[in-house]
Write a protein that holds these residues in place. Structure first.
Motif, PDB file in Angstrom:
ATOM      1  N   GLY A  49       0.780  -1.207  -0.094  1.00 41.43           N
ATOM      2  CA  GLY A  49      -0.059   0.303  -0.044  1.00 41.43           C
ATOM      3  C   GLY A  49       0.724   1.189   0.177  1.00 41.43           C
ATOM      4  N   LEU A  50       2.177   1.107   0.343  1.00 40.44           N
ATOM      5  CA  LEU A  50       3.022   2.306   0.160  1.00 40.44           C
ATOM      6  C   LEU A  50       4.022   2.141  -0.579  1.00 40.44           C
ATOM      7  CD1 LEU A  50       3.336   3.056   3.938  1.00 40.44           C
ATOM      8  CD2 LEU A  50       2.338   4.647   2.264  1.00 40.44           C
ATOM      9  N   VAL A  51       4.731   2.905  -1.375  1.00 46.38           N
ATOM     10  CA  VAL A  51       5.722   2.916  -2.451  1.00 46.38           C
ATOM     11  C   VAL A  51       6.355   4.277  -2.328  1.00 46.38           C
ATOM     12  CG1 VAL A  51       6.474   2.234  -4.838  1.00 46.38           C
ATOM     13  CG2 VAL A  51       4.529   1.532  -3.913  1.00 46.38           C
ATOM     14  N   ALA A  52       7.666   4.023  -2.124  1.00 47.91           N
ATOM     15  CA  ALA A  52       8.705   5.527  -2.189  1.00 47.91           C
ATOM     16  C   ALA A  52       9.774   5.368  -3.226  1.00 47.91           C
ATOM     17  CB  ALA A  52       9.267   5.622  -0.620  1.00 47.91           C
ATOM     18  N   VAL A  53      10.062   6.623  -3.681  1.00 52.57           N
ATOM     19  CA  VAL A  53      11.265   6.674  -4.839  1.00 52.57           C
ATOM     20  C   VAL A  53      11.996   7.893  -4.396  1.00 52.57           C
ATOM     21  CG1 VAL A  53       9.601   8.053  -6.222  1.00 52.57           C
ATOM     22  CG2 VAL A  53      11.449   6.870  -7.132  1.00 52.57           C
ATOM     23  N   ALA A  54      13.348   7.318  -4.406  1.00 54.80           N
ATOM     24  CA  ALA A  54      13.925   8.311  -3.742  1.00 54.80           C
ATOM     25  C   ALA A  54      14.610   9.549  -4.658  1.00 54.80           C
ATOM     26  CB  ALA A  54      15.419   7.716  -3.439  1.00 54.80           C
ATOM     27  N   ASP A  55      14.279   9.432  -5.996  1.00 53.68           N
ATOM     28  CA  ASP A  55      14.531  10.429  -6.995  1.00 53.68           C
ATOM     29  C   ASP A  55      13.121  11.022  -7.158  1.00 53.68           C
ATOM     30  OD1 ASP A  55      15.141  11.953  -9.135  1.00 53.68           O
ATOM     31  OD2 ASP A  55      15.770  10.690 -10.284  1.00 53.68           O
ATOM     32  N   SER A  71      -2.756  -0.324  -9.512  1.00 51.77           N
ATOM     33  CA  SER A  71      -2.598  -0.162  -8.085  1.00 51.77           C
ATOM     34  C   SER A  71      -2.819   1.130  -7.442  1.00 51.77           C
ATOM     35  CB  SER A  71      -0.964  -0.466  -7.717  1.00 51.77           C
ATOM     36  OG  SER A  71      -0.540  -0.017  -6.367  1.00 51.77           O
ATOM     37  N   ARG A  72      -3.394   1.243  -6.334  1.00 50.47           N
ATOM     38  CA  ARG A  72      -3.938   2.416  -5.604  1.00 50.47           C
ATOM     39  C   ARG A  72      -2.825   2.893  -4.524  1.00 50.47           C
ATOM     40  NH1 ARG A  72     -10.280   1.998  -5.001  1.00 50.47           N
ATOM     41  NH2 ARG A  72     -10.721   1.880  -7.278  1.00 50.47           N
ATOM     42  N   ALA A  73      -1.614   2.168  -4.458  1.00 47.63           N
ATOM     43  CA  ALA A  73      -0.572   2.560  -3.638  1.00 47.63           C
ATOM     44  C   ALA A  73      -0.374   4.053  -3.339  1.00 47.63           C
ATOM     45  CB  ALA A  73       0.821   1.762  -3.785  1.00 47.63           C
ATOM     46  N   ALA A  74      -0.057   4.668  -2.191  1.00 52.54           N
ATOM     47  CA  ALA A  74       0.261   5.953  -1.854  1.00 52.54           C
ATOM     48  C   ALA A  74       1.929   5.860  -2.151  1.00 52.54           C
ATOM     49  CB  ALA A  74       0.179   6.090  -0.565  1.00 52.54           C
ATOM     50  N   VAL A  75       2.210   7.120  -2.912  1.00 50.66           N
ATOM     51  CA  VAL A  75       3.729   7.296  -3.270  1.00 50.66           C
ATOM     52  C   VAL A  75       4.301   8.336  -2.348  1.00 50.66           C
ATOM     53  CG1 VAL A  75       5.186   8.247  -5.314  1.00 50.66           C
ATOM     54  CG2 VAL A  75       3.027   6.637  -5.767  1.00 50.66           C
ATOM     55  N   LEU A  76       5.446   8.224  -2.048  1.00 52.75           N
ATOM     56  CA  LEU A  76       5.998   9.065  -1.269  1.00 52.75           C
ATOM     57  C   LEU A  76       7.522   9.260  -2.106  1.00 52.75           C
ATOM     58  CD1 LEU A  76       5.903   7.250   2.375  1.00 52.75           C
ATOM     59  CD2 LEU A  76       4.686   8.764   1.650  1.00 52.75           C
ATOM     60  N   THR A  77       8.036  10.407  -1.956  1.00 55.23           N
ATOM     61  CA  THR A  77       8.916  10.803  -2.627  1.00 55.23           C
ATOM     62  C   THR A  77      10.350  11.234  -1.887  1.00 55.23           C
ATOM     63  OG1 THR A  77       8.429  13.211  -3.088  1.00 55.23           O
ATOM     64  CG2 THR A  77       7.557  11.355  -4.379  1.00 55.23           C
ATOM     65  N   GLY A  78      11.429  11.297  -2.600  1.00 58.88           N
ATOM     66  CA  GLY A  78      12.787  11.876  -1.920  1.00 58.88           C
ATOM     67  C   GLY A  78      13.399  11.014  -0.836  1.00 58.88           C
ATOM     68  N   ALA A  79      14.494  11.321  -0.206  1.00 61.30           N
ATOM     69  CA  ALA A  79      15.235  10.654   0.853  1.00 61.30           C
ATOM     70  C   ALA A  79      14.065  10.786   2.076  1.00 61.30           C
ATOM     71  CB  ALA A  79      16.449  11.452   1.300  1.00 61.30           C
ATOM     72  N   GLU A  80      13.297  11.956   2.087  1.00 64.08           N
ATOM     73  CA  GLU A  80      12.503  11.902   3.472  1.00 64.08           C
ATOM     74  C   GLU A  80      11.362  11.023   3.295  1.00 64.08           C
ATOM     75  OE1 GLU A  80      13.223  14.539   1.392  1.00 64.08           O
ATOM     76  OE2 GLU A  80      14.374  16.022   2.291  1.00 64.08           O
TER      77      GLU A  80
END
Length: 404
Positions: A49-55, A71-80
């Motif tokens: 349900g969560l996906v993060a991409v550093a760039d 997919s309805r996964a929430a996307v988080l971005t950056g190192a944070e």
């Protein structure tokens, strides 16, 4: 949570999870952003349900790929965003991110109380005091094959009596341990003298005889920098002094490391050269995962050999021990200068022996300077580590381009 899911460690972890659906569920995935289609595919297949991409620049492409696959996964971005995912609700965080970028995620996972399966050795090495302060005894499960092996070679003790950062097994009586023996394959240039290394090419360095890894870690294996980093990691995980940690060359990569005791006995951990076993233990500890990897066939004739490391041809290990003993920001400088030098070598702008020549000079200048911080300050901060990392990269680039 699986960080670095599209890399070598991450894809092997995904395979283990998919072969054990009754045991594991992946709540979130993170990757750098170089393979967003694969990251989206993993999220769909694993139901994350969560996906993060550093760039951050890759976030739109990731969102499109997720939408195309339903997919309805929430996307988080950056190192944070990656660090936020690392601290989200879960039981275990496997940190397989490459390089210094993994430090914030390591700290986020530890501070959130998650068990940390640590494949990102750089975060422990450059942020040693910060990681040690954040971690509870037994909270870190080492995934490097050598440190997983060392942990397996210590006697089991009750959970409440663990005395090290590494999960599972360091006996409280360190005086029983004479030394740790970390094994090294020797890489593609084993048995070559220093004067024979000047003409080797990136293609030569990437032709590892045993392991299939990414380009940076493969070159680090060729220079033995990777083994130097592992010596620092062993010291930080198990609290054994550097003068009681040895490196020996073991070309077969079957014995992954050993613990020698004061009575003369030595306990070794052996298995075929496969990362699947330590990865499976990292996410499944303290229990073992059945059929995680292949076993050894002791009915077949085979030979295991050991030989001393040639420190003149491969000075990386001794230099790593020196910066590890200096502490503070010195390990961050070693790691950052090496990453810059390896990048120049892979672009064919630097000779192979000059990788360590560059690292050694940057480390020496750092030790003689007052800024960035030298040695362990009263309280090392994340800003100190990142300032040292930046300084070392800038200085290495200056040296590599011939600027003073």
């Amino acid at each position: 949570m699986l960080l670095g899911s599209t890399g070598s460690i991450g894809t092997q972890a995904v395979d283990i999870v998919q072969r054990n659906p009754d045991r594991f569920r992946v709540a979130g995935l993170a990757a750098g952003g170089g393979r967003v289609d694969l990251l989206a595919k993993q999220a769909v297949e694993l139901g994350s349900g969560l996906v993060a991409v550093a760039d951050p620049a890759q976030a739109p492409a990731l969102e499109r790929a997720l939408a195309e696959q339903g997919s309805r996964a929430a996307v988080l971005t950056g190192a944070e965003g990656v660090a936020e995912l690392a601290g989200a609700e879960c039981d275990v965080v496997l940190n397989g991110i490459t390089g210094a970028l993994g430090l914030e995620s390591t700290l986020a996972a530890l501070r959130a109380g998650r068990r940390l399966a640590l494949a990102n050795k750089e975060s422990l090495i450059i942020g040693g005091p910060l990681v040690r302060e954040a971690a509870c005894p037994g909270q870190i499960v080492p995934v490097d094959s050598e440190h997983y092996a060392l942990a397996q070679c210590f006697p089991r003790v009750p959970e409440g009596e663990l005395a090290s950062l590494a999960q599972g097994h360091l006996h409280a009586r360190r005086d029983e341990v004479r030394r740790l023996v970390v094994t090294a394959s020797g890489g593609p240039f084993r048995n070559r003298r220093r004067d024979e290394l000047a003409s080797v090419t990136p293609e030569d360095a990437l032709n590892h005889p045993t392991w299939s890894m990414g380009p940076v870690i493969t070159v680090n294996s060729a220079t033995l920098v990777n083994k130097g980093l592992e010596v620092i990691e062993a010291h930080l995980l198990f609290d054994i002094p550097f003068d009681r940690i040895d490196v020996v060359v073991h070309p077969q990569s079957v014995v992954h490391s050993m613990v020698e005791y004061v009575d003369g006995s030595t306990i070794a951990k052996a298995s075929p050269p496969s990362m699947a076993i330590p990865i499976a233990h990292g996410i499944g500890a303290p229990d073992r995962v059945p059929e995680a990897g292949p076993g050894l066939d002791f009915t077949r004739a085979q030979e295991w050999t050991f030989q001393p490391l040639d420190h003149e041809a491969f000075p990386a290990v001794r230099l790593a021990a020196e910066v590890g003993a200096a502490g503070g920001t010195a390990p961050a400088v070693y790691n950052a200068a090496n990453e810059e030098a390896v990048d120049a070598f892979l672009k064919e702008n630097l000779a192979f022996p000059a990788i360590m020549d560059t690292v050694s000079r940057v480390v020496s200048e750092h030790q003689r300077s007052e800024r960035p911080p030298v040695g362990p300050p009263a309280r090392l901060t994340l800003d100190d580590v990142y300032a040292a990392d930046t300084w070392a990269r800038v200085r290495a680039r200056e040296l590599l381009t011939g600027r003073s």
